[in-house]
Design an enzyme around this catalytic site. Structure first.
Site, PDB file in Angstrom:
ATOM      1  N   TYR A   1       0.829  -1.210   0.000  1.00 29.51           N
ATOM      2  CA  TYR A   1       0.000   0.000   0.000  1.00 29.51           C
ATOM      3  C   TYR A   1       0.865   1.262   0.000  1.00 29.51           C
ATOM      4  CZ  TYR A   1      -4.290  -2.737   0.492  1.00 29.51           C
ATOM      5  OH  TYR A   1      -5.343  -3.596   0.272  1.00 29.51           O
ATOM      6  N   SER A   2       0.607   2.189   0.911  1.00 29.20           N
ATOM      7  CA  SER A   2       1.248   3.508   0.820  1.00 29.20           C
ATOM      8  C   SER A   2       2.719   3.523   1.201  1.00 29.20           C
ATOM      9  CB  SER A   2       0.488   4.527   1.670  1.00 29.20           C
ATOM     10  OG  SER A   2      -0.687   4.919   1.014  1.00 29.20           O
ATOM     11  N   ALA A   3       3.263   2.424   1.675  1.00 29.18           N
ATOM     12  CA  ALA A   3       4.719   2.375   1.822  1.00 29.18           C
ATOM     13  C   ALA A   3       5.391   2.561   0.462  1.00 29.18           C
ATOM     14  CB  ALA A   3       5.148   1.060   2.470  1.00 29.18           C
TER      15      ALA A   3
END
Length: 390
Positions: free
Chosen positions: A67-69
């Site tokens: 995801y947003s990593a």
């Protein structure tokens, strides 16, 4: 008991203990954690089940959507272009992307895209998902969109739009899609198992995500039963027109199945990076120092890249947040190692970051998506790293 594979250097045994406890006590199904210190791995562990439907075990090379990593990887690409002189972070976005100047956006600098200050969290008209995955219809919609607040006066987490905004600048400047630039300039030199746009021949290595539903559905809870400090957030979750909801409703349908082949194959530089915990840690290690002969940016570039650009109440998350030019900075809820840390979390628990003071880089990836205050897994691992350093 879950079998834990991999290696831990002397002194970092607390991380192995915390990793095992995540399976025994905190709900992990399949996961991996990696820590580098001064350019070499000191923790590289994995365990559990990659696919609960088939029983496939988690292996050294199991890939996981983080995801947003992913945003940390994309931000790194932008800073590499800036260091080469190809991209001026203080120049208007419209210098590289002329169509972006529409609706009063002519003077927005690139830096404000990276630091969530542009006010482009949402679209008046969501883009059909298949068109968003094709890239250009979404970037055209964002170029034509009026900001939700006066740019530069506030910040709010651009959860979905950030990837298309920053990614289009990377594409215009480099002549390559952000996923291709990452593959050529970051993944290849460091031999990273990490992709923004998954090749078809890697699909079988990806773990299957398991989503844990919250014990209480806060979107239906009466306001009077919610603690005072959470009422504003809960009210926002219950309002479909709030920034908190609109920021994640930029496609039609708003919900995106991140297990779907077509979604994993597309380039979503904010949210669909797929790789290993080892790759996350190794990338951050190469930001703060040399790894097997490769360093991604010079120390002065890193210093500029990690300076705070926005802090205080987040207009989307409605809690305090801090951002440098593309990276999250430590907060009370995500302290990382300390004041010198920078990196990025991902939905459900994944985390990648580095801490220059201690020469440490960290990566954690897992397929049990929990998130929120109930998720103690990444924090317990980071605390174990902190104890090992002490």
């Amino acid at each position: 008991m879950t079998t834990i594979d991999g290696e831990v250097a002397a002194g970092f045994e607390p991380v192995r203990e915390a990793f095992a406890a995540n399976f025994a006590q905190h709900g992990d199904i399949g996961a991996a954690v990696c820590v580098y210190q001064y350019g070499r791995p000191v923790v590289d562990l994995w365990g559990g089940i990659a696919d609960p439907e088939t029983g496939r075990p988690w292996a050294r090379d199991t890939l996981q959507l983080v995801y947003s990593a992913t945003k940390g990887a994309t931000a790194t690409a932008a800073h590499m272009l800036a260091e080469r002189g190809a991209l001026d972070l203080d120049a208007p976005v419209a210098k590289y992307w002329p169509e972006f100047a529409a609706e009063g956006k002519a003077d927005i600098p690139v830096r404000w895209l990276l630091s969530h200050q542009a006010g482009l969290i949402a679209l008046d008209q969501p883009v059909p998902l298949d068109e968003a995955l094709a890239w250009h219809p979404m970037t055209a919609a964002l170029a034509a969109q009026r900001p939700q607040w006066t740019p530069g006066t506030a910040h709010g987490y651009h959860g979905r739009t950030w990837g298309w905004l920053v990614g289009e600048v990377i594409r215009r400047v480099s002549g390559r899609t952000p996923g291709r630039f990452f593959a050529d300039e970051i993944a290849a030199p460091l031999e990273l198992d990490f992709f923004i746009g998954l090749p078809a021949d890697q699909r079988d290595r990806v773990s299957r995500m398991v989503y844990q539903r919250p014990a209480i559905d806060l979107t239906t809870v009466p306001a009077e039963s919610v603690p005072e400090e959470l009422r504003e957030q809960v009210a926002a979750w219950q309002d479909p027109e709030s920034f908190s909801n609109r920021a994640y409703a930029v496609t039609d349908p708003a919900a995106i199945d991140f297990d779907a082949h077509e979604v994993q194959a597309a380039e979503l530089p904010a949210s669909n990076g797929i790789g290993t915990a080892h790759a996350l840690a190794r990338m951050y290690a190469a930001l703060i120092g040399e790894v097997d002969g490769t360093r991604l940016v010079a120390p002065e570039t890193l210093e500029s890249a990690t300076k705070e650009q926005a802090s205080g109440k987040d207009q989307v998350m409605l809690i305090p947040s801090r951002f440098s030019t593309g990276y999250m900075l430590p907060t009370e809820t995500n302290p990382m190692i300390g004041a010198g840390s920078f990196g990025h979390t991902g939905r459900g628990g994944s985390l990648g970051f580095a801490d220059l003071e201690h020469g440490v880089a960290f990566g954690y990836a897992m397929n049990k998506i929990i998130g929120g205050a109930d998720d103690l897994r990444a924090a317990s691992l980071v605390n174990a790293v902190r104890r090992s350093l002490a």
